[in-house]
Write a protein that holds these residues in place. Structure first.
Motif, mmCIF file in Angstrom:
data_model
loop_
_atom_site.group_PDB
_atom_site.id
_atom_site.type_symbol
_atom_site.label_atom_id
_atom_site.label_comp_id
_atom_site.label_asym_id
_atom_site.label_seq_id
_atom_site.Cartn_x
_atom_site.Cartn_y
_atom_site.Cartn_z
ATOM 1 N N GLU A 188 0.686 -1.169 0.024
ATOM 2 C CA GLU A 188 0.067 -0.037 0.050
ATOM 3 C C GLU A 188 0.809 1.146 0.303
ATOM 4 O O GLU A 188 0.360 2.395 0.010
ATOM 5 C CB GLU A 188 -0.936 -0.093 1.242
ATOM 6 C CG GLU A 188 -2.004 -1.091 1.505
ATOM 7 C CD GLU A 188 -2.599 -1.334 0.205
ATOM 8 O OE1 GLU A 188 -3.350 -0.267 -0.314
ATOM 9 O OE2 GLU A 188 -3.043 -2.391 -0.333
ATOM 10 N N SER A 199 8.759 1.889 -8.199
ATOM 11 C CA SER A 199 8.621 3.386 -8.599
ATOM 12 C C SER A 199 10.068 4.106 -8.588
ATOM 13 O O SER A 199 10.178 5.157 -9.222
ATOM 14 C CB SER A 199 7.759 3.975 -7.713
ATOM 15 O OG SER A 199 7.991 3.819 -6.495
ATOM 16 N N ASN A 256 0.782 -1.996 -5.335
ATOM 17 C CA ASN A 256 -0.629 -1.785 -5.878
ATOM 18 C C ASN A 256 -0.504 -0.350 -6.327
ATOM 19 O O ASN A 256 -1.184 -0.213 -7.567
ATOM 20 C CB ASN A 256 -1.635 -1.803 -4.855
ATOM 21 C CG ASN A 256 -1.907 -3.304 -4.228
ATOM 22 O OD1 ASN A 256 -1.539 -4.249 -5.227
ATOM 23 N ND2 ASN A 256 -1.983 -3.210 -3.039
ATOM 24 N N ASP A 257 0.071 0.475 -5.666
ATOM 25 C CA ASP A 257 0.075 2.077 -6.220
ATOM 26 C C ASP A 257 1.185 1.910 -7.401
ATOM 27 O O ASP A 257 0.832 2.822 -8.232
ATOM 28 C CB ASP A 257 0.511 2.823 -4.945
ATOM 29 C CG ASP A 257 -0.104 4.421 -5.444
ATOM 30 O OD1 ASP A 257 -1.016 4.629 -5.938
ATOM 31 O OD2 ASP A 257 0.736 5.388 -5.071
ATOM 32 N N GLU A 258 2.291 1.207 -7.423
ATOM 33 C CA GLU A 258 3.021 1.439 -8.309
ATOM 34 C C GLU A 258 2.495 0.882 -9.732
ATOM 35 O O GLU A 258 2.964 1.218 -10.724
ATOM 36 C CB GLU A 258 4.443 0.656 -8.039
ATOM 37 C CG GLU A 258 5.097 1.288 -6.964
ATOM 38 C CD GLU A 258 6.503 0.524 -6.239
ATOM 39 O OE1 GLU A 258 7.348 1.189 -6.046
ATOM 40 O OE2 GLU A 258 6.085 -0.727 -6.172
ATOM 41 N N LYS A 259 1.767 -0.107 -9.561
ATOM 42 C CA LYS A 259 1.031 -0.729 -10.611
ATOM 43 C C LYS A 259 0.322 0.322 -11.507
ATOM 44 O O LYS A 259 0.336 0.561 -12.825
ATOM 45 C CB LYS A 259 0.025 -1.952 -10.500
ATOM 46 C CG LYS A 259 0.992 -3.120 -10.050
ATOM 47 C CD LYS A 259 -0.103 -4.360 -9.587
ATOM 48 C CE LYS A 259 0.756 -5.507 -9.216
ATOM 49 N NZ LYS A 259 -0.081 -6.409 -8.457
ATOM 50 N N LYS A 260 -0.614 1.133 -10.579
ATOM 51 C CA LYS A 260 -1.300 2.228 -11.092
ATOM 52 C C LYS A 260 -0.275 3.366 -11.903
ATOM 53 O O LYS A 260 -0.576 3.976 -12.956
ATOM 54 C CB LYS A 260 -2.005 2.852 -10.057
ATOM 55 C CG LYS A 260 -3.097 2.170 -9.578
ATOM 56 C CD LYS A 260 -3.867 2.819 -8.344
ATOM 57 C CE LYS A 260 -4.690 1.905 -7.420
ATOM 58 N NZ LYS A 260 -5.528 2.563 -6.439
ATOM 59 N N PHE A 261 0.769 3.613 -11.224
ATOM 60 C CA PHE A 261 1.720 4.441 -11.800
ATOM 61 C C PHE A 261 2.312 4.230 -13.220
ATOM 62 O O PHE A 261 2.429 4.932 -14.155
ATOM 63 C CB PHE A 261 2.992 4.553 -10.983
ATOM 64 C CG PHE A 261 4.158 5.472 -11.227
ATOM 65 C CD1 PHE A 261 3.791 6.845 -11.453
ATOM 66 C CD2 PHE A 261 5.501 5.137 -10.925
ATOM 67 C CE1 PHE A 261 4.870 7.626 -11.863
ATOM 68 C CE2 PHE A 261 6.458 5.924 -11.373
ATOM 69 C CZ PHE A 261 6.158 7.257 -11.879
ATOM 70 N N GLU A 317 0.716 1.888 -15.451
ATOM 71 C CA GLU A 317 -0.329 2.233 -16.291
ATOM 72 C C GLU A 317 -0.626 3.748 -16.784
ATOM 73 O O GLU A 317 -0.743 4.153 -17.831
ATOM 74 C CB GLU A 317 -1.625 1.493 -15.703
ATOM 75 C CG GLU A 317 -1.712 0.120 -15.537
ATOM 76 C CD GLU A 317 -1.559 -0.507 -17.037
ATOM 77 O OE1 GLU A 317 -2.410 0.009 -17.839
ATOM 78 O OE2 GLU A 317 -0.726 -1.480 -17.137
ATOM 79 N N PHE A 318 -0.238 4.564 -15.640
ATOM 80 C CA PHE A 318 -0.580 6.102 -16.088
ATOM 81 C C PHE A 318 0.668 6.315 -17.340
ATOM 82 O O PHE A 318 0.501 7.055 -18.235
ATOM 83 C CB PHE A 318 -0.244 7.102 -14.711
ATOM 84 C CG PHE A 318 -0.153 8.325 -15.104
ATOM 85 C CD1 PHE A 318 -1.087 8.995 -15.225
ATOM 86 C CD2 PHE A 318 1.041 8.991 -14.968
ATOM 87 C CE1 PHE A 318 -1.160 10.290 -15.556
ATOM 88 C CE2 PHE A 318 1.309 10.163 -15.373
ATOM 89 C CZ PHE A 318 0.262 11.066 -15.539
ATOM 90 N N ASN A 354 -0.243 5.012 -20.624
ATOM 91 C CA ASN A 354 -1.219 5.426 -21.067
ATOM 92 C C ASN A 354 -0.666 6.860 -21.751
ATOM 93 O O ASN A 354 -1.633 7.609 -22.504
ATOM 94 C CB ASN A 354 -2.489 5.578 -20.452
ATOM 95 C CG ASN A 354 -3.027 4.145 -19.884
ATOM 96 O OD1 ASN A 354 -2.902 3.355 -20.612
ATOM 97 N ND2 ASN A 354 -3.792 4.131 -19.035
#
Length: 349
Positions: A174, A288, A323-328, A330-331, A334
């Motif tokens: 997290e 990250s 979890n937060d790094e996966k979003k990073f 993907e950002f 994209n």
């Protein structure tokens, strides 16, 4: 929060208490009275901003030397002024210390290798073994060691476990991308720790900053350079291991003629009929951090290469993203007009 002071203090500890120095450590080096350079003094006092172990009696170190000769707690075993609690450690102070030191060395090695789940079963007080584990973990743990606080955090995140290694792993998942372990620790401590400990931490951190500003002699500067160089050597060794393992993986999959090592400063280039992939390796403790350090480099490699092939970028680190790094990630994917991936390569440390 400027966390350079934390990293400098961690380097200072690791230079003072190398594995060789821990192996040579005697009982009086481990714990004593009126000696600020003992291993336990470093753990509790000198490195307090790297996670507090304050509170409770000195029995949390497994064995300690009493300061008051009249102090004779009936629940402890005693030998020549040294006290300990668990019969499993041994029957005299030398045997007890030998077993505690052996277990500390086990914790150090397991932590360096990232095998945190095996630390739970080592016979040492939790506060002691998890502070030691953090200091030798390459900052892969969150520096909170008090069971009560960790259990509160676990409950908040919905984790139904009281196994410390599991709690550590779950809260690391997290950790926000924009925070290092010390910033994350403070955020958690504000929510779940005591106000007294939080205030003490802030006071100690400010004091460390003042101390650093006063330390302007050439001798102190040389010491910092030496520590930084030692850390760089360790990072370079990890970088080389990751790079070598990645090279072998790519050669096995694509053939040696298509894998180029250190060409035009690129860690690894993969040549394919219609594309070229630039791999930049980083040895940081979190995905990250690897991405933030490497992304500019791989973009520059792509810019400088005049090939007409499709260009792809890949940052390679040692650890899987949380979890937060996966979003990073993907950002980034994209929002870049060029293909981007993050890859983790586990290594034997």
């Amino acid at each position: 929060m400027n966390t350079n002071i934390h990293k400098e203090l961690l380097n200072e500890f690791l230079n003072r208490w190398t594995i060789e120095n821990v192996k040579k450590m005697k009982l009086q080096d481990y714990v004593g009275i009126n000696n600020a350079d003992t291993f336990c003094q470093w753990l509790e006092t000198k490195t307090r901003i790297l996670g507090s172990t304050k509170g409770g009696s000195s029995i949390k170190f497994g064995i300690y030397k009493k300061s008051n000769e009249k102090d004779n707690p009936i629940q402890y075993f005693e030998d020549n002024g040294y006290l300990w609690q668990k019969k499993q450690y041994g029957d005299n102070k030398n045997e007890v210390f030998k077993n505690i030191k052996q277990n500390i060395l086990k914790v150090i090695q397991l932590s360096k290798n990232g095998r945190f789940e095996e630390i739970d079963n080592i016979l040492l007080p939790n506060t002691l073994k998890w502070k030691v584990a953090f200091l030798y973990s390459n900052e892969r743990l969150i520096p909170i060691y008090k069971d009560k606080v960790l259990f509160k955090i676990a409950k908040y995140f919905g984790f139904k476990t009281k196994i410390i290694s599991e709690i550590q792993n779950l809260i690391i998942q997290e950790k926000p991308v924009n925070q290092d372990v010390y910033q994350y620790m403070m955020e958690l401590w504000k929510k779940f720790g005591s106000e007294e400990d939080e205030q003490e931490y802030l006071i100690l951190t400010k004091k460390k900053k003042r101390d650093k500003r006063k330390a302007t002699s050439s001798k102190n500067t040389d010491a910092v350079i030496k520590e930084t160089n030692n850390l760089s050597i360790i990072s370079e060794q990890k970088h080389n291991k990751i790079q070598e393992k990645l090279k072998k993986k790519l050669i096995k999959q694509y053939g040696e003629e298509n894998v180029k090592l250190e060409e035009n400063y690129v860690d690894i280039k993969l040549l394919q009929p219609n594309s070229i992939t630039y791999f930049e390796v980083k040895s940081d403790s979190f995905a990250s951090d690897c991405i933030k350090k490497a992304l500019g480099q791989v973009l520059q490699y792509s810019f400088k290469d005049s090939t007409s092939k499709v260009k792809k970028l890949c940052v390679v680190g040692q650890f899987k993203p949380n979890n937060d790094e996966k979003k990073f990630i993907e950002f980034i994917k994209n929002n870049l007009s060029i293909e981007f991936e993050y890859m983790n390569i586990s290594i034997e440390k």
